[in-house]
Design an enzyme around this catalytic site. Structure first.
Site, PDB file in Angstrom:
ATOM      1  N   GLY A 182      57.217 -16.855  -5.761  1.00  0.00           N
ATOM      2  CA  GLY A 182      58.619 -17.039  -4.995  1.00  0.00           C
ATOM      3  C   GLY A 182      59.538 -15.932  -5.584  1.00  0.00           C
ATOM      4  N   GLY A 183      60.042 -15.879  -6.676  1.00  0.00           N
ATOM      5  CA  GLY A 183      60.975 -14.922  -6.851  1.00  0.00           C
ATOM      6  C   GLY A 183      60.598 -13.377  -7.014  1.00  0.00           C
ATOM      7  CG  HIS A 234      57.780 -25.627  -1.964  1.00  0.00           C
ATOM      8  ND1 HIS A 234      58.937 -25.780  -2.690  1.00  0.00           N
ATOM      9  CD2 HIS A 234      57.144 -24.301  -2.458  1.00  0.00           C
ATOM     10  CE1 HIS A 234      58.914 -24.969  -3.898  1.00  0.00           C
ATOM     11  NE2 HIS A 234      58.057 -23.989  -3.896  1.00  0.00           N
ATOM     12  CG  ASN A 243      58.304 -19.948  -0.677  1.00  0.00           C
ATOM     13  OD1 ASN A 243      59.042 -19.827   0.285  1.00  0.00           O
ATOM     14  ND2 ASN A 243      58.224 -21.168  -1.402  1.00  0.00           N
ATOM     15  CD1 TRP A 244      60.050 -13.488   0.325  1.00  0.00           C
ATOM     16  CD2 TRP A 244      61.528 -12.499   1.748  1.00  0.00           C
ATOM     17  NE1 TRP A 244      59.929 -12.242   0.201  1.00  0.00           N
ATOM     18  CE2 TRP A 244      60.716 -11.484   1.120  1.00  0.00           C
ATOM     19  CE3 TRP A 244      62.632 -12.248   2.366  1.00  0.00           C
ATOM     20  CZ2 TRP A 244      61.094 -10.147   1.216  1.00  0.00           C
ATOM     21  CZ3 TRP A 244      62.825 -10.853   2.846  1.00  0.00           C
ATOM     22  CH2 TRP A 244      62.218  -9.802   2.092  1.00  0.00           C
ATOM     23  CE  LYS A 245      60.540 -20.899  -3.983  1.00  0.00           C
ATOM     24  NZ  LYS A 245      60.588 -21.393  -5.439  1.00  0.00           N
ATOM     25  N   GLY A 272      60.146 -21.464 -10.656  1.00  0.00           N
ATOM     26  CA  GLY A 272      61.737 -20.456 -11.045  1.00  0.00           C
ATOM     27  C   GLY A 272      62.053 -20.796 -12.331  1.00  0.00           C
ATOM     28  CB  SER A 306      57.069 -18.653 -13.634  1.00  0.00           C
ATOM     29  OG  SER A 306      58.267 -19.513 -13.410  1.00  0.00           O
ATOM     30  CD  GLU A 320      62.135 -24.761  -4.230  1.00  0.00           C
ATOM     31  OE1 GLU A 320      62.066 -24.301  -3.141  1.00  0.00           O
ATOM     32  OE2 GLU A 320      61.797 -23.938  -5.378  1.00  0.00           O
ATOM     33  CD  GLU A 343      54.220 -23.420  -5.387  1.00  0.00           C
ATOM     34  OE1 GLU A 343      54.321 -22.287  -5.575  1.00  0.00           O
ATOM     35  OE2 GLU A 343      54.931 -24.116  -4.619  1.00  0.00           O
TER      36      GLU A 343
END
Ligand code: PGA
Length: 248
Positions: free
Chosen positions: A228-229, A91, A8-10, A168, A207, A93, A162
């Site tokens: 993600g990251g 998601h 997930n590159w957000k 994150g 994470s 967010e 999640e």
């Protein structure tokens, strides 16, 4: 079950990052037993698909309506038309910043599946809920209210658990906590969809990195990861794919 490792590159990624997408796609070929996908910003989808036509590029959100007066939004048909094969919905967010409800997330999932997109439906609890001992019942209820009414032939629904407090942050639930949650989610999916529910992949997200992926993938009912990251660079992401290959 074959594992799915989705990035997930957000809100990350510019034209200059297409080479990184190519690296991820090419290096994923070394792990044919694992399904790998990257969900990129919608503005990058078409260019990413041109760069790596054989690789699964996805979106991060979709509007539930077919078309119409929805300024700034993108429909499932438009994503499909751009070459996306899947989309994330719900998601945390977006549930927080765009105040998306379970009902909206359900509508988004149904619209995406109906347009031929695979769906990764996200759910997860906030830290106070976990600390109050209410994580499992809260997340099971959230999934129950967000699930599409039916599965659609030719498309695949996956779930991503999640925990909001793990996204994150470098914090991850304990292995027994992950196992307990995934078992409960599996039970709900089987109750709702019968034997088809046994085949729905339940991903863990929050994470995930090379150093913890193997032990997470070894947990029963963990069928992959939403990352993600650590999905932004092939050097971080491919070791997670490799860990999924070992546990396949
Ligand atoms: P993270 O994000 O891997 O950076 O924690 C996961 C996600 O939000 O999907």
């Amino acid at each position: 079950m074959r594992k799915l490792v989705a990035g997930n590159w957000k809100m990350h990624g510019l034209s200059g990052d297409l080479g990184e997408i190519r690296s991820i796609a090419e290096q994923s070929l070394d792990y044919p037993g694992v399904d790998v996908a990257l969900c990129v910003p919608s503005i990058l989808i078409e260019r990413a698909v041109r760069e790596v036509p054989d690789f699964a590029i996805g979106a991060q959100d979709v509007h539930p309506a077919e078309k119409g007066a929805h300024t700034g939004c993108v429909s499932a048909q438009q994503l499909h038309d751009a070459g996306a094969r899947l989309t994330i919905v719900g998601h945390s967010e977006r549930r927080a910043a765009q105040r998306e409800s379970d009902v909206e997330v359900q509508a988004k999932a149904e619209a995406a599946l109906a347009s031929g997109l695979d769906v990764i439906l996200c759910i997860g609890e906030a830290l106070p809920v976990r600390e109050a001992g209410l994580a499992v019942e809260t997340v099971v209820a959230q999934l129950g209210n967000s699930l599409p009414g039916a599965l659609t032939a030719g498309t695949e629904l996956s779930i991503a658990y999640e925990p909001i407090w793990a996204i994150g942050t470098g914090k991850v639930p304990t292995i027994p906590e992950i196992g307990e949650m995934h078992d409960a989610l599996r039970a709900l999916l089987e109750q709702r969809f019968g034997s088809a529910g046994a085949g729905i992949r339940v991903l863990y997200g929050g994470s995930v990195k090379a150093s913890n992926a193997a032990e997470i993938f070894a947990v029963p009912n963990v069928d992959g990861a939403l990352v993600g990251g650590a999905s932004l660079k092939a050097a971080d992401f491919i070791p997670i794919v490799a860990a999924a290959a070992v546990e396949a």
